[in-house]
Design an enzyme around this catalytic site. Structure first.
Site, PDB file in Angstrom:
ATOM      1  N   ARG A  59      28.037  49.910 -12.751  1.00 43.11           N
ATOM      2  CA  ARG A  59      26.718  49.336 -12.783  1.00 43.11           C
ATOM      3  C   ARG A  59      25.541  49.462 -12.326  1.00 43.11           C
ATOM      4  O   ARG A  59      24.273  49.824 -12.717  1.00 43.11           O
ATOM      5  CB  ARG A  59      26.692  47.759 -11.851  1.00 43.11           C
ATOM      6  CG  ARG A  59      27.330  46.582 -11.983  1.00 43.11           C
ATOM      7  CD  ARG A  59      27.127  45.313 -11.180  1.00 43.11           C
ATOM      8  NE  ARG A  59      27.963  46.300  -9.656  1.00 43.11           N
ATOM      9  CZ  ARG A  59      28.769  45.373  -8.622  1.00 43.11           C
ATOM     10  NH1 ARG A  59      28.871  44.340  -8.540  1.00 43.11           N
ATOM     11  NH2 ARG A  59      29.367  46.332  -7.938  1.00 43.11           N
ATOM     12  N   GLU A 115      37.214  52.410   3.458  1.00 39.25           N
ATOM     13  CA  GLU A 115      37.861  51.967   4.405  1.00 39.25           C
ATOM     14  C   GLU A 115      39.164  52.127   4.825  1.00 39.25           C
ATOM     15  O   GLU A 115      39.781  52.260   6.126  1.00 39.25           O
ATOM     16  CB  GLU A 115      37.742  51.027   4.284  1.00 39.25           C
ATOM     17  CG  GLU A 115      37.073  50.061   5.847  1.00 39.25           C
ATOM     18  CD  GLU A 115      36.289  48.812   5.697  1.00 39.25           C
ATOM     19  OE1 GLU A 115      36.933  47.842   7.078  1.00 39.25           O
ATOM     20  OE2 GLU A 115      35.959  48.020   4.744  1.00 39.25           O
TER      21      GLU A 115
END
Length: 174
Positions: free
Chosen positions: A60, A97
Site C-alpha cells: 500500500r 512478532e
C-alpha cells in the site's frame, strides 16, 4: 474547508482475526476529495523535508507513494518483499512478532546518496518502517523522514524509528 480524513476510514472489527480493529483506508482512497486531501497534506510534508525521492513500502506504500511522487514531481523507488525485483538488490532481514521477513531495494536506486522520504499507508508496530530505514542507509540513501496516512499510536511504532527523523502521520488513533 479541508475534509476530515477520519470520516473516510472504515473500522472493521475482528479482522483479520478476533480482537483486532482494522482501520480500512480503501474508502479514503476511493473518495476523490479525501484522497486529494491526503496527497495535499503529504505534499506539505515534502515541502518541509525536501526529499529527492519517495520510497514506498510494499504494497500500500506503493499506492500512496506513487501518487505523492507524481504530485510533487519526484521519482519513486519501491521497497519490496524478497524475489520481486529484477537485477541486483540490497536487502535487510528484520524480526516480526513471530518469525522474520526481508525487504529489498534495487542496489543502484540510492547509490547517489539521495535524500529519501519513506512513505507507507499505516504505522503500526514500526518494524517494517524501521527495517526500511535500515535498508535506505544500506543502499546509500540519506533518510529525511517518514510519512504515513494513519498511525496506531497505542502500538508505539514510533519508538522503533530513528529518533533523529521526523515522523508525520495524517491520522493518529490513540
Amino acid at each position: 474547508m479541508a475534509p476530515d480524513l477520519r470520516e473516510f476510514v472504515r473500522d472493521v472489527p475482528d479482522f483479520p482475526k478476533p480482537g483486532i480493529l482494522f482501520r480500512d483506508l480503501t474508502p479514503l482512497m476511493r473518495d476523490p476529495d479525501g484522497w486529494q486531501e491526503v496527497i495535499r497534506q503529504l505534499s506539505a510534508v515534502c515541502e518541509r523535508l525536501q526529499p529527492d525521492l519517495i520510497v514506498g513500502i510494499e504494497s500500500r506504500g506503493f499506492i500512496v507513494g506513487t501518487a505523492l511522487a507524481t504530485a510533487v514531481r519526484l521519482g519513486f523507488v519501491p521497497v519490496r518483499k524478497p524475489g520481486k525485483l529484477p537485477g541486483e538488490v540490497t536487502g535487510v532481514d528484520y524480526a516480526l512478532e513471530y518469525g522474520s521477513d526481508r525487504l529489498e531495494i534495487p542496489s543502484d536506486a540510492l547509490a547517489d546518496g539521495s535524500k529519501v522520504l519513506i512513505i507507507d499507508d499505516l504505522l503500526a508496530t514500526g518494524g517494517t518502517a524501521a527495517a526500511c530505514a535500515e535498508l535506505v542507509a544500506a543502499a546509500g540513501g540519506q533518510l529525511c523522514g517518514f510519512g504515513f496516512v494513519a498511525e496506531l499510536a497505542a502500538l508505539e511504532g514510533r519508538r522503533k524509528l530513528p529518533d533523529d527523523q521526523p515522523v508525520e502521520s495524517l491520522i493518529i488513533y490513540a
